[in-house]
Design a protein around this motif. Structure first.
Motif, short mmCIF file in Angstrom:
data_model
loop_
_atom_site.label_atom_id
_atom_site.label_comp_id
_atom_site.label_asym_id
_atom_site.label_seq_id
_atom_site.Cartn_x
_atom_site.Cartn_y
_atom_site.Cartn_z
N VAL A 259 0.86 -1.18 0.00
CA VAL A 259 0.00 0.00 0.00
C VAL A 259 0.89 1.23 0.00
N LEU A 260 0.61 2.18 -0.90
CA LEU A 260 1.32 3.47 -0.93
C LEU A 260 0.37 4.53 -0.41
N PHE A 261 0.80 5.29 0.63
CA PHE A 261 -0.08 6.27 1.27
C PHE A 261 0.66 7.57 1.52
N ASN A 262 0.15 8.63 0.91
CA ASN A 262 0.66 9.98 1.13
C ASN A 262 -0.50 10.79 1.68
N PRO A 263 -0.34 11.38 2.89
CA PRO A 263 -1.45 12.12 3.50
C PRO A 263 -1.70 13.49 2.90
N GLY A 264 -0.79 13.99 2.05
CA GLY A 264 -0.89 15.36 1.57
C GLY A 264 -0.19 16.29 2.55
N ALA A 265 -0.24 17.57 2.29
CA ALA A 265 0.50 18.55 3.09
C ALA A 265 -0.33 19.05 4.26
N ALA A 266 0.19 18.86 5.47
CA ALA A 266 -0.48 19.35 6.67
C ALA A 266 -0.57 20.88 6.67
N LYS A 267 0.38 21.53 6.01
CA LYS A 267 0.34 23.00 5.94
C LYS A 267 -0.94 23.48 5.26
N ASP A 268 -1.51 22.63 4.41
CA ASP A 268 -2.77 22.93 3.72
C ASP A 268 -3.98 22.34 4.43
N GLY A 269 -3.76 21.75 5.60
CA GLY A 269 -4.84 21.13 6.36
C GLY A 269 -5.11 19.69 5.97
N ASN A 270 -4.30 19.12 5.09
CA ASN A 270 -4.48 17.72 4.68
C ASN A 270 -3.74 16.78 5.62
N TYR A 271 -4.33 15.62 5.86
CA TYR A 271 -3.69 14.59 6.67
C TYR A 271 -4.40 13.28 6.40
N GLY A 272 -3.89 12.22 6.98
CA GLY A 272 -4.50 10.91 6.81
C GLY A 272 -4.68 10.22 8.14
N THR A 273 -5.55 9.25 8.15
CA THR A 273 -5.66 8.35 9.30
C THR A 273 -5.66 6.92 8.80
N ILE A 274 -5.19 6.06 9.66
CA ILE A 274 -5.25 4.62 9.42
C ILE A 274 -5.95 4.03 10.62
N ASP A 275 -7.03 3.32 10.38
CA ASP A 275 -7.76 2.65 11.45
C ASP A 275 -7.50 1.16 11.35
N ILE A 276 -7.08 0.58 12.46
CA ILE A 276 -6.81 -0.85 12.51
C ILE A 276 -7.75 -1.47 13.54
N SER A 277 -8.51 -2.44 13.07
CA SER A 277 -9.42 -3.18 13.93
C SER A 277 -9.28 -4.66 13.57
N GLY A 278 -8.61 -5.40 14.44
CA GLY A 278 -8.34 -6.81 14.14
C GLY A 278 -7.44 -6.91 12.92
N ASP A 279 -7.88 -7.66 11.92
CA ASP A 279 -7.12 -7.82 10.68
C ASP A 279 -7.47 -6.76 9.64
N GLU A 280 -8.45 -5.91 9.95
CA GLU A 280 -8.92 -4.92 8.98
C GLU A 280 -8.16 -3.60 9.14
N ILE A 281 -7.63 -3.08 8.02
CA ILE A 281 -6.91 -1.81 8.00
C ILE A 281 -7.58 -0.92 6.97
N LYS A 282 -7.97 0.29 7.40
CA LYS A 282 -8.62 1.25 6.51
C LYS A 282 -7.82 2.54 6.49
N PHE A 283 -7.64 3.08 5.30
CA PHE A 283 -6.90 4.32 5.08
C PHE A 283 -7.88 5.42 4.69
N TYR A 284 -7.68 6.61 5.27
CA TYR A 284 -8.55 7.74 4.98
C TYR A 284 -7.73 9.00 4.75
N HIS A 285 -8.14 9.78 3.75
CA HIS A 285 -7.61 11.14 3.58
C HIS A 285 -8.64 12.08 4.21
N LYS A 286 -8.11 13.07 4.95
CA LYS A 286 -8.98 14.01 5.64
C LYS A 286 -8.43 15.43 5.48
N LYS A 287 -9.28 16.40 5.82
CA LYS A 287 -8.88 17.80 5.74
C LYS A 287 -9.48 18.52 6.94
N LEU A 288 -8.70 19.42 7.52
CA LEU A 288 -9.20 20.25 8.64
C LEU A 288 -10.38 21.08 8.18
#
Length: 151
Positions: free
Chosen positions: A122-151
């Protein structure tokens, strides 16, 4: 488990604080370009674990490495800023390096553009935090979910 992923804060510590308070993560992963911002964040918000690399703009950070490799929830993570792998010209070099390292997940920044490729690795770039961009990764058991978010 919630993982906050940031990169390229470029002296916008206040945005990192706002993002941290919004997400309340267990772990913070920073892909560089102002590593000092995330080091400062780790002193303000001590309850999380931190993984930090330096980027091409971290001229005076002599303590932080360019690359980190670590395991979370049984997944090998390869963390780098991305400039050493010329990610502004494409992702083949960083993907090939991740395959050599047998990494499951690659976290990088440098382009300032959010990016997710769910193939292995998996390749994951959250974007630039200076622009309010970031990412989260949620891990629950064997499940991993990637999210892009913005302030």
């Amino acid at each position: 488990m919630k993982i906050l992923v940031v990169s390229d804060s470029h002296q916008h510590l206040e945005k990192l604080i706002d993002i941290f308070e919004k997400e309340n993560p267990d772990i913070v992963i920073s892909a560089g370009d102002n590593s000092s911002d995330v080091i400062d964040l780790s002193n303000i918000k001590e309850k999380a674990d931190y993984y930090i690399v330096r980027g091409n703009c971290d001229y005076f950070d002599f303590k932080t490495d360019d690359i980190e490799e670590f395991n979370i929830a049984g997944k090998k993570i390869f963390l780098t800023h991305g400039h050493l792998y010329d990610v502004k010209s494409g992702y083949e070099k960083i993907k090939n390096e991740a395959l050599k390292k047998q990494a499951d997940i690659v976290i990088f920044g440098h382009t300032h553009i959010p990016y997710l490729n769910n193939e292995t690795p998996v390749l994951f770039n959250p974007g630039a935090a200076k622009d309010g961009n970031y990412g989260t990764i949620d891990i629950s058991g064997d499940e991993i979910k990637f999210y892009h978010k913005k302030l």
